[in-house]
Motif scaffolding. Structure first.
Motif, PDB file in Angstrom:
ATOM      1  N   LYS A  37     123.777  36.499  69.168  1.00 32.57           N
ATOM      2  CA  LYS A  37     122.822  36.081  70.199  1.00 32.57           C
ATOM      3  C   LYS A  37     121.482  35.627  69.614  1.00 32.57           C
ATOM      4  O   LYS A  37     120.650  35.090  70.332  1.00 32.57           O
ATOM      5  N   SER A  38     121.256  35.859  68.326  1.00 32.09           N
ATOM      6  CA  SER A  38     119.982  35.479  67.703  1.00 32.09           C
ATOM      7  C   SER A  38     120.159  34.184  66.912  1.00 32.09           C
ATOM      8  O   SER A  38     121.210  33.544  66.978  1.00 32.09           O
ATOM      9  N   ASP A  39     119.145  33.841  66.135  1.00 31.76           N
ATOM     10  CA  ASP A  39     119.229  32.629  65.326  1.00 31.76           C
ATOM     11  C   ASP A  39     119.686  32.904  63.885  1.00 31.76           C
ATOM     12  O   ASP A  39     119.608  32.033  63.042  1.00 31.76           O
ATOM     13  N   CYS A  40     120.201  34.110  63.621  1.00 28.33           N
ATOM     14  CA  CYS A  40     120.607  34.494  62.258  1.00 28.33           C
ATOM     15  C   CYS A  40     121.613  33.521  61.656  1.00 28.33           C
ATOM     16  O   CYS A  40     121.562  33.212  60.464  1.00 28.33           O
ATOM     17  N   VAL A  41     122.546  33.056  62.496  1.00 25.57           N
ATOM     18  CA  VAL A  41     123.637  32.219  61.989  1.00 25.57           C
ATOM     19  C   VAL A  41     123.159  30.865  61.470  1.00 25.57           C
ATOM     20  O   VAL A  41     123.906  30.170  60.786  1.00 25.57           O
ATOM     21  N   GLY A  42     121.929  30.507  61.759  1.00 26.42           N
ATOM     22  CA  GLY A  42     121.386  29.267  61.212  1.00 26.42           C
ATOM     23  C   GLY A  42     121.161  29.346  59.709  1.00 26.42           C
ATOM     24  O   GLY A  42     121.181  28.323  59.023  1.00 26.42           O
ATOM     25  N   CYS A  43     120.968  30.554  59.186  1.00 29.58           N
ATOM     26  CA  CYS A  43     120.680  30.738  57.761  1.00 29.58           C
ATOM     27  C   CYS A  43     121.665  31.661  57.046  1.00 29.58           C
ATOM     28  O   CYS A  43     121.703  31.683  55.822  1.00 29.58           O
ATOM     29  N   HIS A  44     122.414  32.456  57.812  1.00 28.97           N
ATOM     30  CA  HIS A  44     123.302  33.444  57.204  1.00 28.97           C
ATOM     31  C   HIS A  44     124.724  33.318  57.733  1.00 28.97           C
ATOM     32  O   HIS A  44     124.935  32.969  58.886  1.00 28.97           O
ATOM     33  N   HIS A  45     125.682  33.646  56.873  1.00 30.42           N
ATOM     34  CA  HIS A  45     127.096  33.665  57.223  1.00 30.42           C
ATOM     35  C   HIS A  45     127.672  34.977  56.711  1.00 30.42           C
ATOM     36  O   HIS A  45     127.141  35.570  55.765  1.00 30.42           O
ATOM     37  N   LYS A  46     128.733  35.420  57.298  1.00 25.91           N
ATOM     38  CA  LYS A  46     129.342  36.687  56.920  1.00 25.91           C
ATOM     39  C   LYS A  46     129.782  36.694  55.447  1.00 25.91           C
ATOM     40  O   LYS A  46     129.517  37.642  54.723  1.00 25.91           O
ATOM     41  N   GLU A  47     130.442  35.620  55.001  1.00 25.79           N
ATOM     42  CA  GLU A  47     131.060  35.611  53.674  1.00 25.79           C
ATOM     43  C   GLU A  47     130.457  34.621  52.692  1.00 25.79           C
ATOM     44  O   GLU A  47     130.667  34.752  51.493  1.00 25.79           O
TER      45      GLU A  47
END
Length: 85
Positions: free
Chosen positions: A10-20
């Motif tokens: 729900k945040s903007d984390c996925v714009g800079c980070h990925h799980k793997e």
């Protein structure tokens, strides 16, 4: 879905980070490998999410996320650290 994962989605984390995989910032699994899941590290990383940070993973700073509460940030960190292989 894990509550921490849900907050991340729900945040903007996925714009800079990925799980793997490393994107702009480190992969969550890289963070989990570096930091043992201690109360001290959970508090440290939660603070970095809220206040931002730089220098640990390279020259690109992480922007502050001041709308995320301390409890939400800790929930996110606990999820990230659970990804340790």
């Amino acid at each position: 879905m894990d509550p921490g994962e849900l907050l991340i989605v729900k945040s903007d984390c996925v714009g800079c980070h990925h799980k793997e995989n490393k994107l702009i910032g480190p992969a969550y699994q890289e963070v989990a490998a570096k930091y043992p899941a201690t109360d001290e590290n959970i508090a440290l990383l939660a603070s970095k999410i809220i206040k931002g940070g730089k220098g640990v993973w390279g020259a690109v700073p992480m922007t502050p996320h001041t709308k995320i509460t301390e409890d939400e940030a800790k929930t996110m960190v606990k999820y990230i650290l659970s990804l340790k292989k």
